[in-house]
Design an enzyme around this catalytic site. Structure first.
Site, short mmCIF file in Angstrom:
data_model
loop_
_atom_site.label_atom_id
_atom_site.label_comp_id
_atom_site.label_asym_id
_atom_site.label_seq_id
_atom_site.Cartn_x
_atom_site.Cartn_y
_atom_site.Cartn_z
N ASP A 110 0.83 -1.21 0.00
CA ASP A 110 0.00 0.00 0.00
C ASP A 110 0.87 1.27 0.00
O ASP A 110 2.05 1.24 0.34
CB ASP A 110 -0.90 0.03 1.23
CG ASP A 110 -2.01 -1.01 1.18
OD1 ASP A 110 -2.03 -1.78 0.20
OD2 ASP A 110 -2.83 -1.06 2.12
N HIS A 263 3.84 -2.31 3.06
CA HIS A 263 3.84 -0.96 2.50
C HIS A 263 5.12 -0.71 1.71
O HIS A 263 6.20 -1.05 2.16
CB HIS A 263 3.72 0.10 3.61
CG HIS A 263 2.41 0.06 4.34
ND1 HIS A 263 2.16 -0.85 5.35
CD2 HIS A 263 1.28 0.80 4.20
CE1 HIS A 263 0.92 -0.65 5.81
NE2 HIS A 263 0.38 0.34 5.12
#
Length: 791
Positions: A110, A263
């Site tokens: 993400d 991430h």
């Protein structure tokens, strides 16, 4: 033809009228522009819109870290969703969920793409032969489209993570749709694809789904998206350490399929990259297979080629965002540069003012100047203040003759002056031809070598003429600027102009004096050598700022122009915003004309070169370029208050105001003014400053459009009035007695009842009556205290 030959050719004989310049360029016409205001408004609105888009896209609405998700009750979340799989299809009346197949691991990343960490993540995945799913933030994809293309090219899957990383559950329906639509356009523009996978920011497992989050998932389903939650959160956003990240991403023994959250953006991700190097071989060794989200749940590929329209719309959006980024960067540098230059200017003018004060105390101009002076008063419809002006000049403690040139007045100005029957005052009538022509007429009629040019709305202090002509003791001085003071200081507008005259004009004049590049001797109070004026062809009418034009011409002719702050005269300032606008518009436009006319000084040497490289450069920087940037600065300040740190913005503004206040205090002390009006300085920044900037903008647009303006006369209000009673006449001094109460001043050539000026015809007479200097000054100061209601 050389400069000296041109001067000889242009020089009239004594008493001859200087040549006027009313050729084709001298005829000016009113050119009221309207399109430039439309253009300026459009530019400002475009800038404001660009900054608003930047504020929206740069994560400024909602930039909470992922762990800041709000736990709320889940009364409306269906049980089959809370206990189902992490991939949710909420398009129909009955939501469906899906779980990853056993033995599969879908790595998801993400908050990217990030120019620092996404390439390292991609390199690690390639070394280990692993494909993953990247949920990209729209603004990041627009900023780094090359990374989006690389993700697709290396076989990874794309999903959207909203456009600005906002909490969809906390937004309205239109905002959710906007976030999803803009995200798709960035993918279409960057890589030519679209994706139906959505990872809502601040989401985790299906079990943790709350009511606002479920509403967002439902709306996304209706718009064609599959919402992808997680089963394992590596918690790498906490940066707990490499081992802790590996442990959180490893479900341990078992073959249950997993969707792992990691991430590749949103901060320093070196721990994530390091954890991947350990995690991937470890899970592979247990027989787990890495795949994309769609493959893990057995769905068709959700990534499809974008249509041509979507691709071009996406490109337009990306370029719009890039333009905003560039605009913001340029504005930032311009603001830093403007701030630095403004601070340097403040330091320069303050240091120059202090040095100017010391030099004027130490260095006399030369032998005292006692020769008579011709005072020229051009007048057009000046009946409201002409009597006060003429009587104040007669009250001078220096011998003067006064020439009032009536330029076709229709209000009886000439009749009024003649009816006063004052000695040593001549009235010359002419058809209306403009102020430059009136000044040239007065110059031709003048009997003295030293001239003082005075506006018809100006009242001199008794010693002003004497102080004004003393610098002519230096033979290199061709003109002298006096100290114009605002008499009608009542109300905010009057105070603001008073501050501008003292802080802006006078501090600049001290700096120009030291740098020997004075660009303007004001028409209200200025002294000139008649021969020098004739050498440059008299007062020109090619510009609306004849005083600036004449001053620059004298500088280019090798004469030095200085400032004498002790020569004080009181003038009326505009009493309304419209009158102020007209006056400053004329000043500014005329200054631009004069700068362009004398641009050749930039290439010259000597006194002309000082004017060109110092004076014109200063005017261009601080009176043209910085004002043009002022609206941009104001818009950016509003942007900072709305989207950046408002405390920092207010702090910067207070610091700027403090610098202005310190300059004001020092300038007021130099001019021996009371500090009271400075209380209005903060308010000046909100109204008066913007008005002055708009004047500059309109003047520049008018100049660029090639329009010409008529000379615009300011409305007179009659606030400069005649003293109620004059002091008794003084006896004319004897030939062998001092003419002035100044040590060392000799009355050279002063006779009773008059004295002869060689070569200038009839004798001139000293004024038979002088108003007491202290008493007259008291009258003027009383007028100031009474807000211009009388002197």
């Amino acid at each position: 033809m050389s400069t000296s030959r041109r001067r000889r050719a242009a020089r009239p004989g004594p008493g001859a009228a200087p040549p006027t310049r009313r050729g084709r360029r001298g005829v000016v016409r009113q050119g009221p522009l309207r399109t430039h205001w439309l253009l300026l408004t459009a530019l400002l609105l475009t800038l404001a819109a660009t900054l608003l888009i930047q504020g929206y896209t740069q994560h400024l609405y909602d930039a909470r870290p992922d762990q800041a998700a709000r736990p709320v009750g889940a009364a409306t979340v269906p049980e089959q969703v809370r206990t189902g799989g992490p991939v949710i299809d909420a398009a129909g009346p009955q939501p469906r969920t899906a779980r990853p197949a056993p033995g599969t691991v879908a790595l998801t990343f993400d908050d990217g793409p990030d120019p620092r960490w996404t390439p390292e993540v991609l390199d690690t995945l390639r070394r280990n032969g692993v494909h993953a799913t990247f949920f990209v933030v729209g603004t990041q994809a627009a900023a780094h489209p090359d990374l989006v293309r690389r993700i697709v090219a290396e076989g990874h899957q794309l999903g959207v993570h909203t456009f600005t990383h906002t909490d969809l559950g906390a937004q309205s329906e239109w905002r959710r749709s906007l976030e999803l639509r803009e995200s798709q356009l960035t993918l279409a523009g960057a890589a030519g694809v679209t994706s139906s996978l959505l990872r809502p920011p601040y989401s985790s497992t299906a079990e943790a789904l709350d009511d606002p989050g479920w509403a967002a998932v439902q709306q996304a389903g209706r718009e064609g998206y599959l919402s992808v939650l997680t089963t394992l959160d590596s918690e790498d956003w906490r940066r707990p350490g490499v081992d802790e990240i590996v442990g959180a991403a490893d479900a341990g023994p078992g073959t249950e399929g997993q969707i792992v959250l990691m991430h590749d953006g949103g901060g320093n991700r070196w721990q994530t990259v390091a954890a991947l190097d350990s995690l991937l071989p470890r899970l592979k060794a247990r027989g787990l297979r890495f795949t994309t989200v769609s493959e893990s749940v057995g769905l068709p590929d959700p990534v499809h080629p974008a249509s041509g329209a979507e691709h071009w719309q996406g490109l337009a959006l990306i370029w719009l965002l890039r333009t905003g980024d560039w605009t913001l960067a340029v504005l930032g540098w311009l603001l830093y540069a403007a701030g630095a230059v403004s601070v340097l200017r403040a330091i320069a003018v303050l240091v120059a003012a202090r040095r100017h004060k010391k030099l004027r105390r130490r260095r006399p101009w030369g032998p005292p100047v006692t020769e008579p002076v011709s005072v020229i008063v051009p007048a057009y419809n000046e009946s409201a203040g002409i009597e006060a002006a003429v009587r104040s000049l007669l009250a001078s403690d220096h011998p003067v003759e006064i020439i009032v040139v009536d330029d076709g007045s229709t209000d009886g100005t000439a009749d009024l002056v003649e009816s006063l029957r004052l000695p040593h005052v001549r009235v010359i009538r002419q058809e209306n031809a403009g102020k430059p022509a009136a000044l040239n007429t007065g110059i031709a009629a003048a009997r003295a070598e030293l001239l003082v040019m005075v506006d018809g709305d100006t009242v001199f202090e008794p010693d002003a003429v004497r102080m004004l002509v003393q610098p002519f003791g230096d033979p290199s001085v061709g003109a002298v600027s006096g100290n114009a003071k605002v008499v009608n200081r009542g109300g905010l507008l009057g105070r603001w102009q008073h501050i501008e005259y003292v802080v802006g004009f006078n501090l600049d004049r001290r700096l120009f004096d030291l740098a020997e590049c004075m660009p303007t001797v004001p028409g209200a109070v200025g002294g000139f050598r008649r021969s020098a004026v004739l050498d440059v062809g008299g007062v020109g009418d090619e510009t609306l700022a004849e005083d600036t034009d004449l001053t620059m011409a004298l500088c280019r002719d090798g004469w030095r122009v200085v400032y004498e702050e002790r020569a004080k005269a009181w003038t009326e300032a505009p009493a309304s915003l419209s009158a102020l606008w007209r006056q400053r518009y004329r000043w500014c436009y005329g200054t631009l004309q004069a700068m362009w006319k004398h641009r050749g000084a930039l290439r010259q040497r000597g006194q002309a070169g000082k004017l060109g490289r110092r004076g014109l450069g200063y005017l261009l920087m601080f009176q043209v370029l910085l004002p043009l940037l002022a609206p941009v600065v104001d818009v950016f300040a509003l942007y900072g208050l709305a989207f950046l740190d408002p405390v920092r913005i207010v702090g910067l503004w207070l610091a700027f105001l403090l610098v202005q206040l310190l300059m004001g205090v020092y300038a007021f002390r130099l001019d021996r003014e009371r500090l009271g009006p400075l209380w209005s300085l903060p308010l000046q920044q909100f109204v008066y400053r913007q008005l002055m900037y708009l004047v500059v903008i309109q003047s520049v647009f008018t100049a660029l459009a090639g329009s010409r303006l008529r000379w615009q006369r300011m409305q007179r209000y009659g606030s400069l009035r005649v003293p109620v009673q004059e002091a008794p006449a003084r006896e004319a001094p004897r030939h062998d007695a001092p003419a002035y109460d100044v040590p060392g001043y000799e009355a050279s050539g002063y006779q009773t009842p008059g004295y002869q000026v060689p070569g200038y015809g009839a004798p001139m007479h000293a004024p038979p009556g002088h108003v007491d200097a202290g008493g007259y000054r008291a009258h003027v100061h009383e007028a100031v205290r009474g807000r211009g209601q009388g002197t």
